[in-house]
Design an enzyme around this catalytic site. Structure first.
Site, short mmCIF file in Angstrom:
data_model
loop_
_atom_site.label_atom_id
_atom_site.label_comp_id
_atom_site.label_asym_id
_atom_site.label_seq_id
_atom_site.Cartn_x
_atom_site.Cartn_y
_atom_site.Cartn_z
N PHE A 45 -0.58 16.59 3.61
CA PHE A 45 -1.15 15.90 2.50
C PHE A 45 0.37 15.70 1.66
O PHE A 45 0.76 16.68 1.25
CB PHE A 45 -2.25 16.51 1.89
CG PHE A 45 -3.06 15.53 0.90
CD1 PHE A 45 -3.90 14.46 1.49
CD2 PHE A 45 -2.97 15.55 -0.20
CE1 PHE A 45 -4.45 13.55 1.01
CE2 PHE A 45 -3.41 14.53 -1.04
CZ PHE A 45 -4.18 13.49 -0.44
N GLU A 91 0.93 -1.16 0.12
CA GLU A 91 0.03 0.04 0.00
C GLU A 91 0.79 1.37 -0.22
O GLU A 91 2.11 1.23 0.56
CB GLU A 91 -1.02 -0.09 1.26
CG GLU A 91 -1.73 1.11 1.72
CD GLU A 91 -2.83 1.38 0.68
OE1 GLU A 91 -2.48 1.64 -0.59
OE2 GLU A 91 -3.98 1.42 1.17
N LYS A 117 1.60 7.39 8.56
CA LYS A 117 1.10 8.61 9.18
C LYS A 117 0.38 8.19 10.55
O LYS A 117 -0.96 8.28 10.48
CB LYS A 117 -0.02 9.31 8.34
CG LYS A 117 0.40 10.65 7.74
CD LYS A 117 -0.51 11.41 7.05
CE LYS A 117 -0.36 11.97 5.66
NZ LYS A 117 -1.60 12.59 5.06
N ASP A 122 -3.13 6.13 6.76
CA ASP A 122 -3.40 7.23 7.31
C ASP A 122 -4.30 7.04 8.58
O ASP A 122 -4.02 6.55 9.43
CB ASP A 122 -4.11 8.08 6.28
CG ASP A 122 -4.21 9.49 6.80
OD1 ASP A 122 -3.90 9.88 7.76
OD2 ASP A 122 -5.14 10.21 6.09
P1 IMP Z 1 -7.05 5.53 5.30
O1 IMP Z 1 -8.04 4.52 4.90
O2 IMP Z 1 -7.08 6.82 5.85
O3 IMP Z 1 -5.69 4.86 6.16
O4 IMP Z 1 -6.04 6.05 3.93
C1 IMP Z 1 -5.50 5.49 2.93
C2 IMP Z 1 -5.40 5.90 1.72
O5 IMP Z 1 -5.70 7.41 1.65
C3 IMP Z 1 -4.07 5.76 0.97
O6 IMP Z 1 -4.29 4.63 0.24
C4 IMP Z 1 -4.10 6.79 0.08
O7 IMP Z 1 -4.73 6.73 -1.12
C5 IMP Z 1 -4.89 8.09 0.57
N1 IMP Z 1 -4.20 8.92 1.52
C6 IMP Z 1 -3.86 9.06 2.76
N2 IMP Z 1 -3.29 10.08 2.80
C7 IMP Z 1 -2.73 10.74 1.82
C8 IMP Z 1 -1.56 11.69 1.70
O8 IMP Z 1 -1.17 12.26 2.24
N3 IMP Z 1 -1.55 11.93 -0.02
C9 IMP Z 1 -2.15 11.24 -1.00
N4 IMP Z 1 -3.25 10.06 -0.39
C10 IMP Z 1 -3.40 9.82 0.68
MG MG Z 2 -4.48 4.38 -1.97
#
Ligand code: IMP
Ligand code: MG
Length: 176
Positions: free
Chosen positions: A152, A99, A131, A103
């Site tokens: 971001f 992945e 993150k 985040d």
């Molecule tokens: P989560 O479900 O919040 O952990 O998000 C995961 C997905 O969010 C990642 O696979 C990314 O596609 C997107 N994402 C999270 N943070 C960023 C960032 O800083 N830049 C670009 N995409 C992000």
């Molecule tokens: Mg993604």
């Protein structure tokens, strides 16, 4: 729609490539004597996965899934939808999800539960970036390239409104 452009470079191509090679070698050691089944999560995984797997010296198969979790450009909707499922069977395999970034953890939490239910011999996660400050669901990647600041980011597969995935470095975005 808000527009973004790449700002300060956070990680250079050289740094990312060196770390990817290190992780590929670590995976080779950890999975010695086994086959590994890499599952790339499209689209953000593309550059990182290509880099890591060049340094995996094991019998390796590769597949992809596509999920959507983002309602807007920079905020997770918390709702995960499978757009494209695996082509290959995961049953009995040593699966490793690749992945771009963890985040909130919502995407991986959902994916892990979904894939665990299909009987892999093992299931681990390799993420380019982590993150931890964004976490809403407790989930840990087994292999992490770098810890990312709570801003971001774009580049090396990461997008803002589908742009900048091709940048060969990772940068923070600035609103235009
Ligand atoms: P989560 O479900 O919040 O952990 O998000 C995961 C997905 O969010 C990642 O696979 C990314 O596609 C997107 N994402 C999270 N943070 C960023 C960032 O800083 N830049 C670009 N995409 C992000
Ligand atoms: Mg993604």
């Amino acid at each position: 729609m808000t527009a973004y452009k790449p700002g300060e470079v956070i990680l250079t191509r050289g740094q990312i490539e060196a770390r990817a090679a290190e992780i590929g070698r670590q995976i080779t050691a950890d999975y010695a004597g086994r086959e590994v089944f890499l599952i790339g999560i499209l689209t953000g995984c593309v550059m990182w996965m290509a880099e890591v797997m060049k340094s995996i010296d094991l019998d390796t198969s590769v597949d992809f899934m596509s999920v959507s979790s983002y309602g807007s450009a920079t905020r997770s909707s918390g709702v995960v939808k499978i757009i494209k499922d695996l082509n290959q069977d995961i049953d009995g395999k040593h699966a490793l999800i690749v992945e771009d970034i963890v985040d909130s953890g919502v995407t991986l939490d959902y994916l892990c539960k979904y894939l665990e239910g299909r009987g892999p011999a093992s299931l681990k996660i390799c993420a380019m970036l982590d993150k931890p400050s964004g976490r809403r669901t407790p989930i840990d990647a087994d292999y992490v390239g770098f810890e990312a600041p709570n801003v971001f980011l774009v580049g090396y597969g990461l997008d803002a409104n589908q742009k900048y995935r091709n940048l060969p470095f990772i940068a923070a975005v600035e609103k235009v």
